[in-house]
Design an enzyme around this catalytic site. Structure first.
Site, PDB file in Angstrom:
ATOM      1  N   SER A 146      25.330 -23.564  -3.844  1.00 54.79           N
ATOM      2  CA  SER A 146      25.949 -24.720  -4.508  1.00 54.79           C
ATOM      3  C   SER A 146      27.301 -24.438  -5.152  1.00 54.79           C
ATOM      4  O   SER A 146      27.909 -25.359  -5.710  1.00 54.79           O
ATOM      5  CB  SER A 146      24.997 -25.284  -5.563  1.00 54.79           C
ATOM      6  OG  SER A 146      23.929 -25.965  -4.946  1.00 54.79           O
ATOM      7  N   LYS A 202      30.016 -26.877  -4.232  1.00 56.73           N
ATOM      8  CA  LYS A 202      30.318 -28.157  -4.865  1.00 56.73           C
ATOM      9  C   LYS A 202      31.651 -28.159  -5.609  1.00 56.73           C
ATOM     10  O   LYS A 202      32.215 -29.240  -5.860  1.00 56.73           O
ATOM     11  CB  LYS A 202      29.170 -28.562  -5.790  1.00 56.73           C
ATOM     12  CG  LYS A 202      27.859 -28.838  -5.056  1.00 56.73           C
ATOM     13  CD  LYS A 202      26.766 -29.282  -6.031  1.00 56.73           C
ATOM     14  CE  LYS A 202      25.476 -29.654  -5.302  1.00 56.73           C
ATOM     15  NZ  LYS A 202      24.714 -28.489  -4.843  1.00 56.73           N
ATOM     16  N   SER A 245      24.068 -29.627 -10.457  1.00 59.33           N
ATOM     17  CA  SER A 245      23.958 -29.217  -9.051  1.00 59.33           C
ATOM     18  C   SER A 245      23.092 -30.175  -8.242  1.00 59.33           C
ATOM     19  O   SER A 245      22.312 -29.759  -7.388  1.00 59.33           O
ATOM     20  CB  SER A 245      23.410 -27.788  -8.960  1.00 59.33           C
ATOM     21  OG  SER A 245      23.889 -27.149  -7.799  1.00 59.33           O
ATOM     22  N   LYS A 261      29.991 -22.964 -12.313  1.00 63.65           N
ATOM     23  CA  LYS A 261      29.108 -23.520 -11.275  1.00 63.65           C
ATOM     24  C   LYS A 261      28.071 -22.474 -10.902  1.00 63.65           C
ATOM     25  O   LYS A 261      28.388 -21.286 -10.774  1.00 63.65           O
ATOM     26  CB  LYS A 261      29.891 -23.932 -10.028  1.00 63.65           C
ATOM     27  CG  LYS A 261      29.034 -24.681  -9.009  1.00 63.65           C
ATOM     28  CD  LYS A 261      28.661 -26.058  -9.523  1.00 63.65           C
ATOM     29  CE  LYS A 261      27.509 -26.668  -8.743  1.00 63.65           C
ATOM     30  NZ  LYS A 261      26.187 -26.070  -9.119  1.00 63.65           N
TER      31      LYS A 261
END
Length: 317
Positions: free
Chosen positions: A97, A100, A154, A259
């Site tokens: 992820s 993203k 997420s 993140k």
């Protein structure tokens, strides 16, 4: 003080070591021998103590080695690009992820209204991994809310919906992600979809550090990725989403952007830009298998920079 004691003992012994003959039966000779032997022992002990203290001081001032559990790592100054620590930094791995961040950048580059509604449809169902989502089919959120959920919590369906609603659709969005990567100098990176659910989204710690620096120039990404929580109405009920990086709730950390990511083949990943010792620092931690290991590694990097990293780092600010 220790040097003065050593000097005094040397003076007592005439500044040299001597070999003493075995004592005779004379009581006087015996006393002299014992006195000289005692002083010799004192000198030896003092010298040994001095060496021990000096060695301990040297060890205390020596930078401690940084030992991390993540498979691939890069720690870099965000302002100068100076690499402070690397471990398998050029190894290409699935990024989960962390993807993203790139999704958010191309969506914001498209200048679409953040207040426009986006509807979650069957197209957002994960047919690759079969993962679940609390963002029910039929839910409508704004583009801003979708960005927050994708970056902060997420949320995969939010990220997928963002790219489906990109000008030209998902294919155009993926192409934009790869163009952006090339423009940033991410020469060992590839993107095939928006969420990171595909193991074919791959990069290196060095490339991801470039991506984090680029993403930090977007005020919305800095704000959305570091929000602690957000409540969104899903159907008739409010649903609370929390940040997937627990460090944003720790007041001792000053995190500008972050993140997290996880896939079975990617392990647990964490990227962020934070401030340590007055320096903006980018951390990229990839393929960590323990539930808390990536967070633990971030803490180890911070302590290393605060206490054990070379002192000249402060002078370079």
């Amino acid at each position: 003080m220790l040097a003065l004691e050593i000097e005094a003992n040397l003076r007592i012994l005439g500044g040299q070591r001597r070999e003493y003959p075995a004592p005779s039966n004379s009581r006087t000779t015996m006393k002299r021998f014992c006195a000289r032997a005692t002083l010799s022992s004192l000198l030896a002990a003092t010298l040994a103590l001095g060496a021990l203290v000096a060695g301990g001081a040297e060890a205390a001032n020596r930078p401690q080695a940084l030992q991390l559990q993540s498979r691939a790592v890069l720690v870099m100054r965000a302002d100068t690009g100076e690499v402070l620590y690397r471990k398998n930094a050029e190894e290409t791995l699935p990024i989960a992820s962390i993807t993203k961040l790139m999704t958010a950048m191309v969506v914001l580059d498209a200048k679409q209204s953040l207040d426009a509604p986006i509807r979650i449809t069957n197209a957002e169902i994960d047919r690759l991994r079969g993962s679940s989502s609390r963002l029910a089919i039929g839910t409508t959120v704004t583009r801003r809310q979708a960005l927050i959920l994708a970056l902060m919590s997420s949320e995969n369906r939010a990220a997928a919906a963002l790219l489906r609603n990109y000008p030209g659709g998902k294919a155009a969005g993926v192409a934009a992600m790869n163009r952006k990567a090339r423009a940033l100098g991410m020469t060992h990176s590839r993107f095939v979809e928006a969420t990171g659910l595909s193991g074919d989204n791959r990069s290196t710690p060095s490339d991801l550090a470039r991506m984090v620096k680029a993403a930090s120039r977007y005020p919305d990404i800095r704000k959305f990725s570091t929000m602690r929580e957000l409540t969104v109405k899903v159907g008739r009920y409010p649903t609370l989403y929390r940040n997937s990086n627990p460090l944003v709730r720790n007041p001792s950390w000053n995190i500008d952007i972050t993140k997290t990511g996880y896939l079975s083949e990617a392990g647990r990943c964490l990227v962020m830009q934070t401030t340590i010792r007055g320096m903006p620092v980018v951390m990229v931690l990839m393929n960590s298998w323990g539930t808390y290991t990536r967070v633990g590694d971030a803490g180890r990097v911070r302590r290393w920079l605060e206490t054990s990293a070379p002192a000249q780092l402060a002078a370079r600010r």
